[in-house]
Design a protein around this motif. Sequence first.
Motif, PDB file in Angstrom:
ATOM      1  N   ARG A  54      28.835 -12.145 -97.561  1.00  0.00           N
ATOM      2  CA  ARG A  54      28.344 -11.903 -96.105  1.00  0.00           C
ATOM      3  C   ARG A  54      29.109 -12.497 -95.048  1.00  0.00           C
ATOM      4  O   ARG A  54      29.342 -12.047 -94.006  1.00  0.00           O
ATOM      5  N   TYR A  80      19.517  -7.436 -98.958  1.00  0.00           N
ATOM      6  CA  TYR A  80      18.846  -7.306 -97.407  1.00  0.00           C
ATOM      7  C   TYR A  80      17.541  -7.839 -97.523  1.00  0.00           C
ATOM      8  O   TYR A  80      16.831  -7.687 -98.215  1.00  0.00           O
ATOM      9  N   SER A  86      11.157  -5.732 -88.574  1.00  0.00           N
ATOM     10  CA  SER A  86      11.891  -4.663 -88.976  1.00  0.00           C
ATOM     11  C   SER A  86      11.293  -3.275 -88.711  1.00  0.00           C
ATOM     12  O   SER A  86      10.006  -3.149 -88.944  1.00  0.00           O
ATOM     13  N   ASP A  94      20.695  -1.668 -90.685  1.00  0.00           N
ATOM     14  CA  ASP A  94      21.078  -2.804 -91.111  1.00  0.00           C
ATOM     15  C   ASP A  94      21.887  -2.509 -92.623  1.00  0.00           C
ATOM     16  O   ASP A  94      22.793  -3.217 -93.030  1.00  0.00           O
ATOM     17  N   LEU A  95      21.321  -1.640 -93.196  1.00  0.00           N
ATOM     18  CA  LEU A  95      21.569  -1.192 -94.614  1.00  0.00           C
ATOM     19  C   LEU A  95      22.838  -0.583 -94.654  1.00  0.00           C
ATOM     20  O   LEU A  95      23.861  -0.566 -95.381  1.00  0.00           O
ATOM     21  N   ALA A  98      25.582  -3.169 -93.834  1.00  0.00           N
ATOM     22  CA  ALA A  98      26.005  -3.941 -95.052  1.00  0.00           C
ATOM     23  C   ALA A  98      26.687  -3.319 -95.888  1.00  0.00           C
ATOM     24  O   ALA A  98      27.711  -3.660 -96.609  1.00  0.00           O
ATOM     25  N   VAL A 175      21.012  -2.236-104.326  1.00  0.00           N
ATOM     26  CA  VAL A 175      20.416  -3.014-103.280  1.00  0.00           C
ATOM     27  C   VAL A 175      19.326  -3.695-103.549  1.00  0.00           C
ATOM     28  O   VAL A 175      18.396  -3.284-104.082  1.00  0.00           O
ATOM     29  N   VAL A 177      16.318  -5.913-102.207  1.00  0.00           N
ATOM     30  CA  VAL A 177      15.631  -5.961-100.695  1.00  0.00           C
ATOM     31  C   VAL A 177      14.522  -7.218-100.993  1.00  0.00           C
ATOM     32  O   VAL A 177      13.611  -6.980-101.727  1.00  0.00           O
TER      33      VAL A 177
END
Length: 312
Positions: A54, A80, A86, A94-95, A98, A175, A177
């Motif tokens: 990050r 994430y 959100s 945001d995804l 990233a 991903v 979450v």
Amino acid sequence: MNDPAHFVETLEYRRFAEFCEACRRYRYVGLCYGAPGVGKTLSARHYARWDTIRDVNIYTIPDEELKTLLATGQPDTLLYTVSVTSTPKSIEADLAQARNHLFQIVREPILREHKAMLDQQRDRYEEARDAYFADGDWFNLFGEQKPPPEAPAYDEQARLCVQREKAIADPTTLVLVDEADRLKMAGLETLRDSFDRSQIGLILIGMPGIEKRLARYPQFYSRIGFVHEFRPLSATEVRRLLAASWTPPGVRLPPLDEETTAAIVRMTGGNFRLLGRLLAQTERIVMINELPQVTRQAVEAARESLVIGHTG
């Protein structure tokens, strides 16, 4: 405990890592749930190497650091965390940001290689050109003018570089979450759409009961392929950690006797977060009272100053 050097790969973490690999391999939606403090977020951050990835600044990171980072494995997992505010639009943005960050990290070494190659060609040409004009004798023995050095074919080299860069695939294959309990229907639909379009692995991490809430959304729930319960540490593992003198970063404690160890195991119930807090508070009690060793009474005094809720 966020420091990779202090992370302990417990049995629960290894089970979590295997679960993540299965979701990545089969491109499934996975659901991970567990009580607060058992190590879900910490494990996700460690698995994704998120604290390191990050903070990577591709414009300033030295070549050696970038090479070391990629030598440990291509960054292919992003974490994430759903915020309280959100929205579907912010989740999507945001995804995308990233995923682009991971792509830029993978792409950067090739860009630097291409730049170094073109710079080397330019330097050789400029060196030859300077030597040509510095010589002053531009004619050979037959009176013919010596040709100046040929400029490098930048256009052709640039075209080859662009082709190579275009061949770089999106490295994101999974991903994670976190705080998925905060997602509302619109947010879940955003994730479902992203999952359907990209066909990458997706894992939702939340509290117990999230599986029942998701069951009310059949379009999303039908895509869940694996479910994993993140359980507290067993008493055996807590004992193993304490026997190895494990403590949170910055905490130093003398060796523990069996009675004190048993008290810690009983009080924490395998909750990793509570274990760290209890050991930190115990250190404070030991220092204040200048105790030569950790006693059961010191641990009990530390426990009284903590807010301890449900641990199992």
